[in-house]
Design a protein around this motif. Structure first.
Motif, PDB file in Angstrom:
ATOM      1  N   LEU A 149       0.837  -1.189   0.000  1.00  0.00           N
ATOM      2  CA  LEU A 149       0.000   0.000   0.000  1.00  0.00           C
ATOM      3  C   LEU A 149       0.874   1.242   0.000  1.00  0.00           C
ATOM      4  CD1 LEU A 149      -2.584  -1.037   2.760  1.00  0.00           C
ATOM      5  CD2 LEU A 149      -2.823  -1.302   0.294  1.00  0.00           C
ATOM      6  N   GLY A 150       0.262   2.384  -0.360  1.00  0.00           N
ATOM      7  CA  GLY A 150       1.001   3.634  -0.359  1.00  0.00           C
ATOM      8  C   GLY A 150       1.561   3.953  -1.733  1.00  0.00           C
ATOM      9  N   ASP A 151       2.471   4.912  -1.779  1.00  0.00           N
ATOM     10  CA  ASP A 151       3.085   5.304  -3.042  1.00  0.00           C
ATOM     11  C   ASP A 151       3.999   4.202  -3.563  1.00  0.00           C
ATOM     12  OD1 ASP A 151       1.816   7.735  -3.088  1.00  0.00           O
ATOM     13  OD2 ASP A 151       3.433   8.785  -2.047  1.00  0.00           O
ATOM     14  N   SER A 152       4.042   4.070  -4.890  1.00  0.00           N
ATOM     15  CA  SER A 152       4.898   3.083  -5.562  1.00  0.00           C
ATOM     16  C   SER A 152       4.631   1.674  -5.034  1.00  0.00           C
ATOM     17  CB  SER A 152       6.378   3.449  -5.384  1.00  0.00           C
ATOM     18  OG  SER A 152       6.629   4.769  -5.765  1.00  0.00           O
ATOM     19  N   SER A 153       3.371   1.347  -4.866  1.00  0.00           N
ATOM     20  CA  SER A 153       2.992   0.081  -4.222  1.00  0.00           C
ATOM     21  C   SER A 153       2.193  -0.808  -5.164  1.00  0.00           C
ATOM     22  CB  SER A 153       2.139   0.363  -2.983  1.00  0.00           C
ATOM     23  OG  SER A 153       0.889   0.922  -3.369  1.00  0.00           O
ATOM     24  N   LEU A 154       1.955  -2.032  -4.712  1.00  0.00           N
ATOM     25  CA  LEU A 154       1.124  -2.957  -5.484  1.00  0.00           C
ATOM     26  C   LEU A 154      -0.296  -2.427  -5.605  1.00  0.00           C
ATOM     27  CD1 LEU A 154       1.063  -5.710  -6.916  1.00  0.00           C
ATOM     28  CD2 LEU A 154       0.364  -6.730  -4.736  1.00  0.00           C
ATOM     29  N   PHE A 155      -0.803  -1.845  -4.531  1.00  0.00           N
ATOM     30  CA  PHE A 155      -2.149  -1.266  -4.580  1.00  0.00           C
ATOM     31  C   PHE A 155      -2.215  -0.165  -5.637  1.00  0.00           C
ATOM     32  CE2 PHE A 155      -5.409   1.740  -3.405  1.00  0.00           C
ATOM     33  CZ  PHE A 155      -6.456   0.964  -2.954  1.00  0.00           C
ATOM     34  N   GLN A 156      -1.229   0.706  -5.642  1.00  0.00           N
ATOM     35  CA  GLN A 156      -1.222   1.816  -6.596  1.00  0.00           C
ATOM     36  C   GLN A 156      -1.114   1.304  -8.030  1.00  0.00           C
ATOM     37  OE1 GLN A 156       2.119   4.786  -6.831  1.00  0.00           O
ATOM     38  NE2 GLN A 156       0.601   6.085  -5.837  1.00  0.00           N
ATOM     39  N   PHE A 157      -0.401   0.214  -8.226  1.00  0.00           N
ATOM     40  CA  PHE A 157      -0.271  -0.371  -9.559  1.00  0.00           C
ATOM     41  C   PHE A 157      -1.567  -1.045 -10.005  1.00  0.00           C
ATOM     42  CE2 PHE A 157       0.668  -4.505 -11.678  1.00  0.00           C
ATOM     43  CZ  PHE A 157       0.875  -4.000 -12.951  1.00  0.00           C
ATOM     44  N   VAL A 158      -2.181  -1.817  -9.122  1.00  0.00           N
ATOM     45  CA  VAL A 158      -3.354  -2.603  -9.501  1.00  0.00           C
ATOM     46  C   VAL A 158      -4.621  -1.757  -9.555  1.00  0.00           C
ATOM     47  CG1 VAL A 158      -4.903  -4.467  -8.734  1.00  0.00           C
ATOM     48  CG2 VAL A 158      -2.423  -4.778  -8.632  1.00  0.00           C
ATOM     49  N   SER A 159      -4.755  -0.826  -8.619  1.00  0.00           N
ATOM     50  CA  SER A 159      -6.067  -0.243  -8.346  1.00  0.00           C
ATOM     51  C   SER A 159      -6.589   0.668  -9.451  1.00  0.00           C
ATOM     52  CB  SER A 159      -6.012   0.557  -7.048  1.00  0.00           C
ATOM     53  OG  SER A 159      -7.265   1.157  -6.796  1.00  0.00           O
ATOM     54  N   MET A 160      -7.799   0.367  -9.887  1.00  0.00           N
ATOM     55  CA  MET A 160      -8.621   1.295 -10.652  1.00  0.00           C
ATOM     56  C   MET A 160      -9.864   1.633  -9.834  1.00  0.00           C
ATOM     57  SD  MET A 160      -7.049   2.132 -13.334  1.00  0.00           S
ATOM     58  CE  MET A 160      -8.390   3.044 -14.079  1.00  0.00           C
ATOM     59  N   ALA A 161      -9.822   1.265  -8.546  1.00  0.00           N
ATOM     60  CA  ALA A 161     -10.949   1.507  -7.650  1.00  0.00           C
ATOM     61  C   ALA A 161     -10.982   2.976  -7.253  1.00  0.00           C
ATOM     62  CB  ALA A 161     -10.837   0.628  -6.406  1.00  0.00           C
ATOM     63  N   ALA A 162     -12.168   3.564  -7.299  1.00  0.00           N
ATOM     64  CA  ALA A 162     -12.327   4.979  -6.971  1.00  0.00           C
ATOM     65  C   ALA A 162     -13.285   5.203  -5.809  1.00  0.00           C
ATOM     66  CB  ALA A 162     -12.820   5.751  -8.195  1.00  0.00           C
ATOM     67  N   THR A 163     -14.148   4.257  -5.526  1.00  0.00           N
ATOM     68  CA  THR A 163     -15.078   4.418  -4.406  1.00  0.00           C
ATOM     69  C   THR A 163     -14.425   3.884  -3.126  1.00  0.00           C
ATOM     70  OG1 THR A 163     -16.154   2.243  -4.579  1.00  0.00           O
ATOM     71  CG2 THR A 163     -16.986   4.011  -6.005  1.00  0.00           C
ATOM     72  N   THR A 164     -14.900   4.343  -2.002  1.00  0.00           N
ATOM     73  CA  THR A 164     -14.351   3.886  -0.725  1.00  0.00           C
ATOM     74  C   THR A 164     -14.500   2.374  -0.546  1.00  0.00           C
ATOM     75  OG1 THR A 164     -14.795   6.028   0.297  1.00  0.00           O
ATOM     76  CG2 THR A 164     -14.482   4.169   1.780  1.00  0.00           C
ATOM     77  N   TRP A 173      -7.968  -7.400   0.307  1.00  0.00           N
ATOM     78  CA  TRP A 173      -7.594  -8.605  -0.433  1.00  0.00           C
ATOM     79  C   TRP A 173      -6.079  -8.732  -0.592  1.00  0.00           C
ATOM     80  CZ3 TRP A 173     -11.470  -9.267  -5.119  1.00  0.00           C
ATOM     81  CH2 TRP A 173     -12.749  -9.538  -4.600  1.00  0.00           C
ATOM     82  N   LEU A 174      -5.389  -7.611  -0.777  1.00  0.00           N
ATOM     83  CA  LEU A 174      -3.944  -7.647  -0.989  1.00  0.00           C
ATOM     84  C   LEU A 174      -3.172  -7.895   0.301  1.00  0.00           C
ATOM     85  CD1 LEU A 174      -3.492  -4.686  -3.502  1.00  0.00           C
ATOM     86  CD2 LEU A 174      -3.314  -7.126  -4.013  1.00  0.00           C
ATOM     87  N   THR A 175      -3.804  -7.704   1.447  1.00  0.00           N
ATOM     88  CA  THR A 175      -3.086  -7.817   2.723  1.00  0.00           C
ATOM     89  C   THR A 175      -3.616  -8.901   3.639  1.00  0.00           C
ATOM     90  OG1 THR A 175      -4.523  -6.093   3.680  1.00  0.00           O
ATOM     91  CG2 THR A 175      -2.433  -5.371   2.727  1.00  0.00           C
ATOM     92  N   GLN A 176      -4.687  -9.599   3.229  1.00  0.00           N
ATOM     93  CA  GLN A 176      -5.285 -10.623   4.069  1.00  0.00           C
ATOM     94  C   GLN A 176      -5.096 -12.003   3.451  1.00  0.00           C
ATOM     95  OE1 GLN A 176      -6.306 -10.779   7.021  1.00  0.00           O
ATOM     96  NE2 GLN A 176      -8.137  -9.586   7.498  1.00  0.00           N
ATOM     97  N   PRO A 177      -4.809 -13.024   4.274  1.00  0.00           N
ATOM     98  CA  PRO A 177      -4.767 -14.398   3.750  1.00  0.00           C
ATOM     99  C   PRO A 177      -6.167 -14.850   3.359  1.00  0.00           C
ATOM    100  CG  PRO A 177      -4.629 -14.412   6.141  1.00  0.00           C
ATOM    101  CD  PRO A 177      -4.543 -12.965   5.719  1.00  0.00           C
ATOM    102  N   VAL A 178      -6.223 -15.854   2.501  1.00  0.00           N
ATOM    103  CA  VAL A 178      -7.517 -16.320   2.013  1.00  0.00           C
ATOM    104  C   VAL A 178      -7.416 -17.807   1.712  1.00  0.00           C
ATOM    105  CG1 VAL A 178      -7.020 -15.885  -0.428  1.00  0.00           C
ATOM    106  CG2 VAL A 178      -9.380 -15.755   0.394  1.00  0.00           C
ATOM    107  N   LEU A 179      -8.532 -18.500   1.804  1.00  0.00           N
ATOM    108  CA  LEU A 179      -8.560 -19.904   1.413  1.00  0.00           C
ATOM    109  C   LEU A 179      -8.241 -20.047  -0.065  1.00  0.00           C
ATOM    110  CD1 LEU A 179     -11.811 -21.025   3.270  1.00  0.00           C
ATOM    111  CD2 LEU A 179      -9.468 -21.692   3.859  1.00  0.00           C
TER     112      LEU A 179
END
Length: 670
Positions: A149-164, A173-179
């Motif tokens: 997360l943050g600047d120059s991050s995976l979130f910044q690269f992937v995200s096209m999300a604009a709503t909260t 999803w990027l920071t939590q484990p999942v089955l």
């Protein structure tokens, strides 16, 4: 890893060319509409002056000709105003679409500075992470260590999300484990959404539009679950309807009095209308402030509500059932919901095929009708209609009654709708990566029952580096009872390799493609110790901060030791540097022993070659290294280069003293 890749062409060149061509067409269309807007603005001014001049001459000369000029000028002015607003709305849509495409293009170029300054802010600063993304301590540590997360991050690269909700879901999803089964469902949905390029760009643009409006979804959900304002003030509704009836009667009486030339009746009806208007506008000024605030939250603008309805409709792009793509070895465990990600979102936003009356899309379109009535005052073309409705019938109160009726029917579902929208937005963000990088592969998840718990990456690359700067390596971690020991000089690529691995595991868990030629992944949860800092405000030294982080990693491994369906993947970078060499070796060996005893797999980096010779580590470590090459340049000075290629065995070189010399801190010669 900043050396040129040997690949001749970038895997995303086709996407870059599409965005460039699309932008060129939009920019040309935008220039045309902006020129039309400028001409209409000039025409509006001219027609308004024509109306004023005609009205002035009509009043002074009492000539019908000038009255006709004034009336015609005013009608023409209204027509141009309406047409001009349509043009301006089109300009705004094109500008939003242009910004969306520029963001998509800048992601491909890894233009972090431009992405950080993007108005929607697909990056998340540390300040906003706590308030918006709602991360727990483990997520914060993982995000900081791996640049999630943050600047120059995976979130910044992937995200096209604009709503909260979209940003929050993607960050989670990027920071939590999942089955593994859920990750496979997400990936199936992402793969299905990837080819829908035009629909995705339309979705991103609409989301950007509503994301930049005042109608925040969190505020909307809070309003939808709050008590209604009007029931305690029902008399306002009764009064508004009564004054509307009286006003209509007065207007009819005024017309009759004018035709019959009854001056007494004319005065009575005229003053009755004035009195109603004064009372109602005074009530609006004194009591209806909260109503305006409710409108700003519930229906920020008519276009925002329409946009949400269309965003909800985008759930039709999802496959109806991605569970069919799961093999029998990856079925959801007993007790887990059997509805997959895609069908759950579709059901929530679109309703069932047999009954869509409670669908989010239909409810939002119903709300759009109320928004149309509530936003009359915000448009120059309709304000003249709103003013008498408010003055003679308390229009805002009537609209509020409709709005609260809507809340009564649908308010308890609003939170679920926006959670589903957030998931859809996260999937569509990942779908862009899936479409743009056809060379990135789908991760292959191992079953929790598989004896081999080895994480294998062929051609592992750092997803945040551009194709031209990425160096890929084959990396294998596991099986249980072993670890990967990465040795090498400073700056040789050890930490970058750890982050490459962690970033790709995060992508796999979120449902995205991974920057590898192939990836085999057992069910894991990640824990890291890469970036650790002291905290003087809490009296915590650097060494103690490291110990606290390592204790959390070991505790995480112990928790997972009791769970047969997953294990810990640890990534540790140059740990316990805050003590002497011998104690460090003992402490590191002890920590790693605890992790291995609890079934964890992972990698640790070090430039301490004595640690690599520790007997206890030699029993369990698969050792690899990165190295540097030192060659003389044209002037005879030494030049240090790195190829960032991982090799087997312990590093044969060190470079700390040479780096000192390169920065002018070498030993002075007498």
């Amino acid at each position: 890893m900043s050396q040129n890749s040997s690949s001749s062409t970038s895997s995303c060149e086709a996407a870059r060319a599409r965005y460039t061509d699309h932008l060129a067409g939009i920019d040309a269309e935008l220039q045309t509409h902006q020129a039309t807007d400028s001409r209409m603005g000039t025409l509006r001014v001219g027609l308004f002056f024509l109306f004023v001049i005609g009205l002035g001459f009509a009043l002074s000369t009492q000539q019908p000709f000038w009255a006709a000029i004034a009336g015609g000028g005013f009608l023409a002015f209204l027509v141009v105003v309406v047409r001009n607003e349509t043009v301006r709305e089109k300009v705004e849509v094109l500008q939003n679409r242009s910004r969306t495409l520029r963001r998509l293009s800048r992601r491909l170029d890894r233009d972090w500075k431009s992405l950080s300054s993007d108005s929607i802010g697909a990056s998340t600063s540390p300040q906003s992470e706590n308030s918006i993304l709602q991360l727990d301590d483990r997520q914060k540590a993982l995000a900081g260590d791996l640049d999630l997360l943050g600047d120059s991050s995976l979130f910044q690269f992937v995200s096209m999300a604009a709503t909260t909700p979209g940003r929050r879901t993607l960050a989670d999803w990027l920071t939590q484990p999942v089955l593994a089964a859920v990750a496979k469902q997400r990936h199936a949905a992402v793969t299905a959404l990837a080819p829908a390029r035009d629909e995705r760009i339309r979705f991103y643009t609409l989301a950007r539009d509503v994301g930049s409006s005042t109608g925040d979804p969190d505020s909307f959900v809070d309003w939808a679950s709050s008590e209604s304002w009007l029931p305690a003030r029902r008399w306002l509704l009764t009064w508004g309807r009564l004054t509307a009836v009286v006003a209509v009667a007065a207007i009819l009486g005024l017309v009759f009095a004018t035709l019959s030339q009854d001056r007494d009746l004319t005065r009575i009806t005229f003053f009755a209308l004035i009195a109603i208007a004064v009372v109602n506008l005074s009530l609006a000024a004194m009591m209806l402030g909260p109503v305006a605030q409710i409108f700003s939250v519930a229906i920020a603008s008519r276009s925002s509500v329409d946009d949400y309805a269309e965003l909800f409709d985008a759930a039709r792009l999802l496959p109806e059932n991605s569970l069919a793509s799961l093999d029998a070895g990856h079925e959801l465990p007993v007790g887990e919901p059997k509805a997959d990600v895609g069908s759950s979102i579709r059901s929530c936003l679109l309703g069932s095929d047999s009954d869509q009356k409670d669908s989010a899309s239909k409810a939002m379109r119903e709300l759009a009708g109320i928004a149309k009535a509530a936003t009359l005052k915000h448009s120059a073309a309709t304000f003249l209609l709103y003013l008498p409705l408010q003055a003679f019938g308390l229009w805002d109160v009537e609209v509020l009654r409709r709005l609260e009726d809507w809340k009564q029917r649908h308010g308890d579902q609003a939170q679920r709708w926006f959670q589903a929208l957030g998931e859809l937005e996260a999937l569509l963000s990942l779908a862009a990566v899936r479409d743009e990088y056809p060379d990135w592969v789908s991760p292959q998840w191992l079953s929790s029952s598989d004896a081999d718990s080895t994480l294998v990456c062929e051609g592992l690359g750092h997803p945040l580096l551009p194709d031209s700067a990425r160096v890929c390596n084959d990396v294998s971690i596991g099986p249980t009872g072993t670890l990967l020991l990465v040795t090498g000089s400073n700056m040789s690529g050890k930490s970058t390799m750890l982050r490459s691995l962690g970033l790709n595991v995060s992508l796999a868990m979120a449902g995205g493609p991974v920057c590898c030629r192939a990836m085999q992944l057992p069910p894991v949860e990640m824990a890291t110790s890469i970036r650790v800092s002291d905290d003087l405000s809490q009296g915590v030294s650097f060494y103690m901060a490291e110990l606290n982080r390592l204790a959390a990693v070991v505790q995480h491994a112990r928790e997972l030791a009791a769970k047969p369906d997953r294990r810990l993947l640890f990534l540790l970078d140059e740990i316990l540097q805050g003590t002497n060499s011998r104690e460090r070796q003992i402490a590191v060996t002890r920590v790693l022993g605890m992790l291995i005893d609890n079934g964890a797999i992972g990698a640790i980096t070090t430039h301490d070659l004595e640690l690599a010779d520790e007997p206890e580590l030699l029993k369990v470590a698969n050792t690899v290294h990165f190295r540097e090459t030192i060659t003389p340049d044209a002037s005879g000075d030494e030049r240090m280069t790195f190829d960032y290629k991982m090799r087997t065995g312990v590093s044969p070189t060190t470079n700390a003293l040479r780096l000192l010399e390169m920065v002018g801190l070498g030993e002075e010669k007498s």
